[in-house]
Scaffold this motif. Structure first.
Motif, mmCIF file in Angstrom:
data_model
loop_
_atom_site.group_PDB
_atom_site.id
_atom_site.type_symbol
_atom_site.label_atom_id
_atom_site.label_comp_id
_atom_site.label_asym_id
_atom_site.label_seq_id
_atom_site.Cartn_x
_atom_site.Cartn_y
_atom_site.Cartn_z
ATOM 1 N N UNK A 148 11.323 -136.540 -31.402
ATOM 2 C CA UNK A 148 11.583 -135.134 -31.606
ATOM 3 C C UNK A 148 12.558 -135.071 -32.715
ATOM 4 N N UNK A 149 13.686 -136.281 -32.744
ATOM 5 C CA UNK A 149 14.639 -135.870 -33.861
ATOM 6 C C UNK A 149 14.034 -136.253 -35.229
ATOM 7 N N UNK A 150 12.845 -137.028 -35.259
ATOM 8 C CA UNK A 150 12.208 -137.422 -36.558
ATOM 9 C C UNK A 150 11.293 -136.134 -36.864
ATOM 10 N N UNK A 151 10.944 -135.443 -36.083
ATOM 11 C CA UNK A 151 10.156 -134.202 -36.460
ATOM 12 C C UNK A 151 10.947 -133.205 -36.990
ATOM 13 N N UNK A 152 12.310 -133.091 -36.355
ATOM 14 C CA UNK A 152 13.380 -132.230 -36.951
ATOM 15 C C UNK A 152 13.831 -132.634 -38.357
#
Length: 417
Positions: A148-152
């Protein structure tokens, strides 16, 4: 020889204890009446009287035991009973009001907790898949968080450069606009000569407009702080629920009787599985919206197509209004190209919104959660009307859960009756 002690009168025999019957046929004998009274007194419970004062012994015998007539309560007892009833009603009303008031006070927090729980349940299939691959649950949750942090981070990498470029262009254009306002031959100069914009702005700021602007800035700051706080709360609670979801389910199952626990577990797992598939269907429709935006912006010449496609895909995950907000933003960006391009972009998003609401999403939801398209549309509209964005987000899973409960518990009984 008699056993009676000396000086003591002899005790009459049992035959002498019974009185002689009266010779008059019209008189009642005392023995039957005494015997009936003795039986009645022996069968009467303590505190009960077989014969009330003022009543004669003649006539039919009154039933004994719990059917015996009780003495009238004292006058103060009835008033005390009414006082207790009134006090109980008043206390219950006060407690009910306190509960409702408390729920209304923490309604925003309860909404955030509901959103966090829904996100955790939606991501449970991914966590369960990682656990089946050999990872511990904590590491699985950490992997989902990293993804999720990578997508953000990817979204920010696509969005921040255009935003910085637009802010720099606006900063460079402000001195040029100011010079044009003082140039009577330019368009802005002629508008200034006709409407006296600078004087009106200065008068507005001098008459209290500055405080209004400051208040607006402070209000915007409070909104930003509230949004950041809500985001942190949702992320934190989501992580805790994801890590402890099996323990939470086991704790909840313990409230169900053991004879019905296995069936409740089966129904609950089916509901959670359907919720996960709903999230998968929502991701599919969001990806379609993002891809359509990217293709349109590339074909029509709208700048930053990748960033806009990513933004529309994220906003499309928000039901009811998400795709509308995305379409408005893309149309405003297209206005920088030309007015006809902006109008065409707005028309494209109107058509895409109709197709998504009535063709794409209902079919995807029917494939993912096996819900009729009409139920999907009605559930989203009702949930959005009741709880806004979050209500629209959880409306379809709630409809799925209701359908499963009806199929398992209600319809079999109605069919068998």
């Amino acid at each position: 020889m008699s056993d009676t002690p000396a000086g003591t009168a002899p005790r009459p025999s049992a035959a002498e204890d019974v009185p002689e019957p009266a010779t008059d046929p019209g008189r009642r004998t005392a023995a039957p009446a005494a015997t009936a009274a003795t039986v009645t007194a022996a069968t009467t419970h303590p505190g009960e009287s077989a014969q009330q004062p003022g009543e004669t012994g003649g006539g039919a015998a009154r039933p004994a035991g719990r059917w015996a007539r009780r003495p009238p309560a004292p006058p103060g007892g009835q008033r005390s009973s009414w006082f207790r009833v009134g006090f109980g009603i008043g206390l219950g009303a006060i407690l009910a009001w306190l509960v409702v008031h408390t729920v209304l006070q923490i309604s925003a927090l309860l909404t955030l907790l509901l959103l966090a729980f829904f996100i955790a349940v939606s991501l449970e299939p991914v966590v369960a898949l990682l656990c089946r691959l050999g990872l511990r649950r904590g590491l699985s949750v950490a992997a989902v968080l990293v993804a999720f942090a990578g997508l953000l981070a990817g979204f920010l990498a696509l969005v921040i450069p255009p935003v910085v470029a637009a802010v720099n262009a606006l900063t460079d254009a402000v001195p040029r606009w100011r010079d044009q306002l003082h140039d009577h031959r330019s368009t802005l100069g002629r508008l200034e000569d006709h409407y006296h914009l600078i004087e009106k702005v200065q008068a507005q700021l001098g008459s209290g407009g500055a405080s209004a602007v400051a208040g607006g800035v402070l209000g915007a700051g409070q909104v930003v702080i509230s949004a950041v706080t809500s985001t942190v709360i949702v992320i934190t609670v989501t992580l805790y629920v994801m890590a402890a979801l099996p323990a939470i389910k086991r704790f909840g199952y313990r409230f169900v009787p053991g004879t019905r626990r296995s069936r409740v577990e089966m129904v609950t797992e089916e509901i959670l599985s359907r919720v996960g598939r709903f999230m998968l269907g929502n991701l599919v429709t969001s990806a379609i919206a993002g891809a359509a935006t990217f293709v349109w912006c590339e074909v029509i010449g709208v700048p930053y197509p990748a960033a806009l496609g990513f933004f529309v895909a994220l906003m499309d995950m928000v039901p009811v209004i998400g795709s509308t907000i995305g379409g408005v933003v893309v149309s405003l960006v297209a206005l920088a190209v030309s007015l006809p391009v902006a109008v065409a972009t707005a028309g494209f998003y109107i058509g895409f919104r109709i197709a998504e609401d009535y063709l794409i999403m209902p079919r995807a939801m029917k494939f993912a959660v096996n819900v009729h398209p009409v139920v999907t549309v009605v559930a989203v509209l009702m949930g959005g009307s009741l709880l806004g964005i979050i209500g629209g987000l959880v409306a379809i899973p709630a409809a799925v859960a209701l359908g499963i409960v009806l199929d398992e518990y209600v319809f079999p009984r109605t069919d068998a009756s």
